[in-house]
Design an enzyme around this catalytic site. Structure first.
Site, short mmCIF file in Angstrom:
data_model
loop_
_atom_site.label_atom_id
_atom_site.label_comp_id
_atom_site.label_asym_id
_atom_site.label_seq_id
_atom_site.Cartn_x
_atom_site.Cartn_y
_atom_site.Cartn_z
N GLU A 152 0.83 -1.22 0.00
CA GLU A 152 0.00 0.00 0.00
C GLU A 152 0.86 1.26 0.00
O GLU A 152 0.54 2.24 -0.69
CB GLU A 152 -0.94 -0.03 1.21
N GLU B 111 -3.94 -9.70 3.66
CA GLU B 111 -4.75 -9.43 4.86
C GLU B 111 -5.82 -10.48 5.12
O GLU B 111 -6.10 -10.81 6.27
CB GLU B 111 -5.40 -8.03 4.77
#
Ligand code: COA
Length: 260
Positions: free
Chosen positions: A114, A134
């Site tokens: 990210e 995740e």
């Protein structure tokens, strides 16, 4: 400010920021995020900084994600607050007005992927690995992964990566458009610097407005984006940069831009 978890060095107009927790694969704990917030503000506001390169310490990882120890202790409210804080830091980086390159020297997972996506360009080592794992931890990306990944690689490929949690290598990341260049591990920083110095040799106001037009334009209708572009085009016509750039071309000499 002195940093505990970052190395921050300015060399000839470029801020080199290294996330420095190699024993934890440079995982983003709360202290790293707080120090990154400070570093990003400095990049945005210090006149002696024209652009930045972000990398990770050690040969193995760029950043292996948010610190899973921190995440394991969070509840719904502090979880949301952590996501919003992280999103804020990455958005400030993305909109700092100066070009930022991620020099991805190894694992770029979760928050690492990210952070790399919030940079404007990504140079990856052949050994780099990317992923949004995740879902394997019972969470979802929280630092912009669900939003920036589809914008970079398209909805289908983004969902494949986000829903499977699978890791991809640098070649595949290049193929899908997640990274701009893949180089030998020893060349990642040098190639990033070369790329950034090339950008810094361009007209600084033009570079700034290009960053802004692409960033804002993606969230606008085509007509709104075109108007923004035309406004920038007109604004730049009032600058010394345009006078110098066009004059240099007509005089068959390299331009000499000031103002950085
Ligand atoms: N948060 C906290 N610690 C982390 C971490 C993270 N995201 N990623 C790695 N570490 C730590 C490990 O716990 C280990 O610490 P220890 O030596 O104190 O046990 C150290 O970094 C080295 O990692 P290790 O797992 O032993 O290395 P590896 O080469 O076997 O595996 C990875 C590398 C990247 C595949 C593995 O570390 C991993 O899956 N990390 C988590 C990635 C992730 O899910 N990120 C998204 C988080 S939202």
């Amino acid at each position: 400010m002195t940093y505990q978890t970052l190395l921050f060095e300015i060399r000839d107009g470029i801020a080199f920021v290294t996330v420095n927790r190699p024993d934890k694969l440079n995982a983003l704990n709360d202290q790293v995020m707080a120090e990154l917030a400070e570093a990003v503000e400095r990049i945005a506001t210090a006149p002696e900084i024209g652009g930045a390169i972000i990398t990770g310490a050690g040969p193995k990882a760029f950043i292996a994600g948010a610190d899973i120890g921190d995440l394991s202790r969070q509840g719904p409210f502090d979880g949301k607050a952590r996501a919003m804080r992280g999103q804020g830091v990455l958005r400030r980086l993305e909109t700092c007005g100066k070009p930022v390159i991620a020099a991805v020297n190894g694992y770029a997972l979760g928050g690492g992927c990210e952070l790399a996506m919030a940079c404007h360009l990504r140079v990856a080592s052949e050994t780099a690995k990317f992923g949004q794992p995740e879902v394997k931890l019972g969470i979802a990306p929280g630092y912009g992964g669900t939003q920036r990944l589809p914008r970079l690689v398209g909805k289908g490929v983004a969902l494949q990566l986000i829903l499977s949690g699978e890791m991809i290598d640098a070649r595949e990341a290049y193929r899908i458009g997640l990274v701009n260049r893949v180089v030998a591990p020893a060349d990642v920083l040098a190639e990033s610097e070369k790329m950034l110095r090339g950008i810094l040799a361009m007209a600084p106001l033009a570079v700034r407005l290009c960053l802004e037009a692409v960033d804002q334009g993606l969230e606008m209708t085509l007509d709104e984006g075109l108007l923004l572009e035309a406004n920038h085009f007109g604004l730049l016509a009032a600058t010394q940069d345009m006078k110098e750039g066009t004059t240099a071309f007509l005089e068959k000499r390299p331009p000499r831009f000031a103002g950085r």
